[in-house]
Motif scaffolding. Structure first.
Motif, mmCIF file in Angstrom:
data_model
loop_
_atom_site.group_PDB
_atom_site.id
_atom_site.type_symbol
_atom_site.label_atom_id
_atom_site.label_comp_id
_atom_site.label_asym_id
_atom_site.label_seq_id
_atom_site.Cartn_x
_atom_site.Cartn_y
_atom_site.Cartn_z
ATOM 1 N N ASN A 154 38.823 69.023 1.014
ATOM 2 C CA ASN A 154 38.613 69.246 2.452
ATOM 3 C C ASN A 154 37.147 69.489 2.809
ATOM 4 O O ASN A 154 36.826 70.325 3.659
ATOM 5 C CB ASN A 154 39.475 70.423 2.926
ATOM 6 C CG ASN A 154 40.953 70.201 2.664
ATOM 7 O OD1 ASN A 154 41.470 69.112 2.880
ATOM 8 N ND2 ASN A 154 41.624 71.252 2.177
ATOM 9 N N GLY A 155 36.266 68.770 2.142
ATOM 10 C CA GLY A 155 34.850 68.865 2.464
ATOM 11 C C GLY A 155 34.155 70.107 1.973
ATOM 12 O O GLY A 155 33.046 70.411 2.413
ATOM 13 N N LYS A 156 34.796 70.854 1.048
ATOM 14 C CA LYS A 156 34.202 72.078 0.519
ATOM 15 C C LYS A 156 34.316 72.123 -1.005
ATOM 16 O O LYS A 156 35.280 71.609 -1.587
ATOM 17 C CB LYS A 156 34.904 73.311 1.093
ATOM 18 C CG LYS A 156 34.770 73.485 2.603
ATOM 19 C CD LYS A 156 33.344 73.866 2.996
ATOM 20 C CE LYS A 156 33.244 74.130 4.489
ATOM 21 N NZ LYS A 156 31.858 74.502 4.892
ATOM 22 N N ILE A 188 26.590 61.964 -2.110
ATOM 23 C CA ILE A 188 26.702 61.145 -3.324
ATOM 24 C C ILE A 188 27.072 62.052 -4.494
ATOM 25 O O ILE A 188 26.402 63.061 -4.749
ATOM 26 C CB ILE A 188 25.380 60.415 -3.612
ATOM 27 C CG1 ILE A 188 25.060 59.449 -2.467
ATOM 28 C CG2 ILE A 188 25.446 59.663 -4.930
ATOM 29 C CD1 ILE A 188 23.666 58.891 -2.525
ATOM 30 N N PHE A 189 28.139 61.698 -5.199
ATOM 31 C CA PHE A 189 28.601 62.449 -6.365
ATOM 32 C C PHE A 189 28.289 61.631 -7.619
ATOM 33 O O PHE A 189 28.696 60.469 -7.733
ATOM 34 C CB PHE A 189 30.112 62.709 -6.281
ATOM 35 C CG PHE A 189 30.509 63.641 -5.169
ATOM 36 C CD1 PHE A 189 30.741 64.988 -5.431
ATOM 37 C CD2 PHE A 189 30.636 63.182 -3.864
ATOM 38 C CE1 PHE A 189 31.096 65.862 -4.400
ATOM 39 C CE2 PHE A 189 30.998 64.047 -2.836
ATOM 40 C CZ PHE A 189 31.229 65.389 -3.107
ATOM 41 N N ILE A 190 27.559 62.259 -8.546
ATOM 42 C CA ILE A 190 27.139 61.572 -9.767
ATOM 43 C C ILE A 190 27.598 62.360 -10.988
ATOM 44 O O ILE A 190 27.338 63.559 -11.105
ATOM 45 C CB ILE A 190 25.606 61.411 -9.842
ATOM 46 C CG1 ILE A 190 25.083 60.635 -8.626
ATOM 47 C CG2 ILE A 190 25.194 60.734 -11.141
ATOM 48 C CD1 ILE A 190 25.441 59.185 -8.611
ATOM 49 N N SER A 201 34.088 60.304 -7.340
ATOM 50 C CA SER A 201 34.613 60.900 -6.114
ATOM 51 C C SER A 201 34.686 62.413 -6.292
ATOM 52 O O SER A 201 34.654 62.919 -7.425
ATOM 53 C CB SER A 201 36.004 60.355 -5.815
ATOM 54 O OG SER A 201 36.919 60.760 -6.820
ATOM 55 N N PRO A 202 34.778 63.179 -5.203
ATOM 56 C CA PRO A 202 34.851 64.646 -5.315
ATOM 57 C C PRO A 202 35.999 65.118 -6.200
ATOM 58 O O PRO A 202 35.859 66.123 -6.910
ATOM 59 C CB PRO A 202 35.045 65.102 -3.866
ATOM 60 C CG PRO A 202 34.488 63.997 -3.038
ATOM 61 C CD PRO A 202 34.756 62.734 -3.792
ATOM 62 N N HIS A 233 23.422 65.340 -2.338
ATOM 63 C CA HIS A 233 23.685 64.893 -3.705
ATOM 64 C C HIS A 233 24.357 66.020 -4.476
ATOM 65 O O HIS A 233 23.917 67.158 -4.435
ATOM 66 C CB HIS A 233 22.349 64.505 -4.357
ATOM 67 C CG HIS A 233 22.459 63.962 -5.745
ATOM 68 N ND1 HIS A 233 22.692 64.748 -6.840
ATOM 69 C CD2 HIS A 233 22.361 62.689 -6.209
ATOM 70 C CE1 HIS A 233 22.730 63.990 -7.926
ATOM 71 N NE2 HIS A 233 22.535 62.740 -7.564
ATOM 72 N N ILE A 234 25.434 65.703 -5.177
ATOM 73 C CA ILE A 234 26.114 66.676 -6.037
ATOM 74 C C ILE A 234 26.236 66.053 -7.422
ATOM 75 O O ILE A 234 26.808 64.966 -7.590
ATOM 76 C CB ILE A 234 27.503 67.043 -5.481
ATOM 77 C CG1 ILE A 234 27.333 67.809 -4.151
ATOM 78 C CG2 ILE A 234 28.287 67.896 -6.480
ATOM 79 C CD1 ILE A 234 28.638 68.156 -3.457
#
Length: 243
Positions: A154-156, A188-190, A201-202, A233-234
């Motif tokens: 949920n965006g967190k 962006i998830f790396i 993806s998250p 960026h995460i």
């Protein structure tokens, strides 16, 4: 009273940064990462060296360059990883993809006591290429590094903060170590495995993983305000990069 509160605040910052500072202390007599930023002066091809006009880097690297020319050759080899960054997404490329005029960052692992000649002769671990016209951020970077407390949803996402850059740590004074950050459609998830980045993806972030959160927000924001700004960026298990 004001002086006493100042001492308390400083002590809190020291304790919060202990994880990072103890790591650097442990490296005091061993190897460190030297980062040299600049522009390629010649196409890379499949050469054993990169010819670079150095215009920046981390402090320990620049100290080694004092009194020397800013145009230098750096060794690369079979173990060097070449990354091309585009819109915040890294891709592993061949050395031949690097061309004259590209902005590059060269990461070399060598003894702290090494001379510049010895550093330059050591094959770089990683070369990051951002092309001829890299963008420049208009807002300061807030960096937080810690372990993921629970699945992102949920965006967190919530992490137990253990380290970060100076701005992030300063805003953490007096705050709980468990903090919740926002992400959105443009985040962006790396995932990094053996130094190789993959876009994920998250939902693929694992609880307990080492997570880095990068936010671009005004310096005047409070921690709570910055946490509402979707991260740019995460990273999951991102290799350490000296600031």
């Amino acid at each position: 009273m004001r002086r006493r509160l100042t001492y308390v605040a400083l002590a809190a910052l020291v304790l919060l940064a202990a994880g990072a500072s103890s790591t650097f202390a442990a490296r005091g007599s061993g190897s460190v990462t030297y980062v040299f930023n600049g522009r390629l002066l010649a196409d890379a091809g499949n050469s054993s060296t990169l010819y670079v006009d150095v215009n920046g880097g981390n402090r320990i690297a620049l100290k080694k360059l004092v009194g020397l020319s800013d145009n230098q050759n750096f060794a690369v080899g079979a173990g060097t990883q070449f990354l091309r960054w585009s819109h915040g997404v890294p891709t592993v490329v061949a050395e031949s993809n690097l061309v004259a005029g590209d902005a590059v960052s060269i990461h070399v692992r060598a003894p702290r006591s090494a001379s510049f000649a010895e550093i330059a002769a050591t094959a770089a671990r990683r070369v990051a290429d951002r092309g001829p016209t890299p963008g420049f951020a208009h807002r300061p970077l807030w960096l937080f590094v810690g372990t993921l407390n629970s699945p992102a949803a949920n965006g967190k996402l919530s992490i137990h903060v253990q380290s970060g850059n100076w701005l992030g740590l300063r805003k953490m004074l007096g705050q709980p170590l468990d903090e919740s950050f926002s992400y959105g459609p443009r985040t962006i998830f790396i995932l990094w495995r053996s130094g190789v980045p993959t876009v994920i993806s998250p939902s693929q972030l694992g609880v307990g993983d080492r997570i880095s959160v990068r936010i671009r927000a005004p310096r005047a924001y409070s921690l709570q305000q910055a946490e509402q700004v979707p991260a740019r960026h995460i990273g999951d298990h991102e290799p350490h990069t000296p600031s």
